[in-house]
Design an enzyme around this catalytic site. Structure first.
Site, PDB file in Angstrom:
ATOM      1  N   CYS A  35       0.832  -1.214   0.000  1.00 36.21           N
ATOM      2  CA  CYS A  35       0.000   0.000   0.000  1.00 36.21           C
ATOM      3  C   CYS A  35       0.860   1.254   0.000  1.00 36.21           C
ATOM      4  O   CYS A  35       0.341   2.364  -0.076  1.00 36.21           O
ATOM      5  CB  CYS A  35      -0.897   0.041   1.231  1.00 36.21           C
ATOM      6  SG  CYS A  35      -2.145  -1.226   1.216  1.00 36.21           S
ATOM      7  N   CYS A 105      -1.269  10.064   7.579  1.00 37.54           N
ATOM      8  CA  CYS A 105      -0.005   9.542   8.116  1.00 37.54           C
ATOM      9  C   CYS A 105      -0.047   9.530   9.645  1.00 37.54           C
ATOM     10  O   CYS A 105       0.500   8.635  10.288  1.00 37.54           O
ATOM     11  CB  CYS A 105       1.178  10.393   7.662  1.00 37.54           C
ATOM     12  SG  CYS A 105       1.413  10.341   5.886  1.00 37.54           S
TER      13      CYS A 105
END
Ligand code: FES
Length: 276
Positions: A35, A105
């Site tokens: 990913c 993130c």
């Protein structure tokens, strides 16, 4: 290009606490190399169950590395109960903010921490509340609703930026849009069903198209065309004048007549010449 704060840049260039604690008390891994983002978080507790050491290994972009580094700094010295309160917003705030497109993130760090704590306690990671909406990233409707409210998101792109949902195959976009509409109290006008073309309407459109689009062009070259019959999607015609017996007649039928009729009537039409 993303606008990174100095602190993000600094933590990216000099990440703190990189590595793996071999005899860790807790280990949490999220993401996958496939990913493009992966994070492994390990921690060691002291005798009072406070985090005395914590390390990370991250595969990802600058903000993924900076977020992981920030997380480890935030966790040091905390009890597990305190560590559990650390949110992705805390990580982003510690760094002086993250570009909107990179907020996910910080979410990765929070998820790795949850897993590491569950690992220490020897319990499975709590089942996510709600129904999975985005299969690619395992994101539920509850998580999407929460992100929409907490961060005032209004588009699928926003949702992808913050929690990754929708950033893969795209099959979930429609469901995410519905959740956004729901959150904003918006109602989308129902998409009208395409009207079924009746035989009478089809015949009328064919006649109109012949008259308006096709016959004038053929007549300019001394030819003409006549509608003989319509049978389902078969349009039977007869060529007249210079077109009749012309060596290019089949090309004219296929490339000009049929294309025009498909464009103005229905794309399934097939034109056939009837020889009388
Ligand atoms: S199911 Fe959401 S991006 Fe694939």
């Amino acid at each position: 290009m993303w606008e990174y704060t100095d602190k993000v840049k600094e933590h990216f260039l000099n990440p703190r606490n990189v590595g793996v604690i071999e005899d860790a008390d807790g280990v949490g891994e999220v993401g996958s190399l496939a990913c493009g983002d992966a994070l492994k978080l390990t921690f060691k507790l002291d005798e009072n169950e406070r985090i005395k050491d914590v390390k990370f290994q991250t595969f990802g972009c600058a903000s993924a590395i900076a977020s992981s580094s920030a997380l480890t700094e935030l966790l040091k010295g905390k009890s597990l109960a305190e560590a559990e309160q650390v949110t992705n917003d805390d990580i982003a705030n510690y760094l002086g903010g993250l570009p909107r497109e990179k907020m996910h993130c910080s979410v990765m760090g929070q998820e790795a921490l949850e897993k590491a704590i569950a690992c220490y306690r020897g319990v499975p990671v709590e089942e996510k509340e709600g129904e999975i909406v985005c299969e690619c990233f395992g994101v539920t409707d509850v998580e999407i609703r929460r992100a929409l409210t907490d961060h005032h998101l209004a588009t699928v792109e926003d949702v992808t930026n913050f929690i990754k949902a929708g950033g893969g195959c795209g099959n979930c976009h429609e469901r995410i849009e519905k959740l956004i509409d729901e959150a904003l109290g918006r109602e989308r006008a129902p998409v009208p069903k395409p009207r079924k073309m009746t035989n009478i309407r089809k015949l009328r459109l064919i006649e109109e198209t012949l008259e308006r689009e096709i016959q004038p062009a053929l007549k300019k070259d001394g030819g003409d065309i006549e509608l003989v019959d319509v049978d389902g999607n078969r349009v039977l015609v007869s060529l007249r004048g210079a077109c009749s017996g012309c060596s290019a007649a089949q090309v004219t039928l296929r490339e000009f007549v049929e294309k025009k009729l498909r464009e103005f009537v229905v794309p399934e039409l097939v034109v056939e010449e009837v020889c009388e």
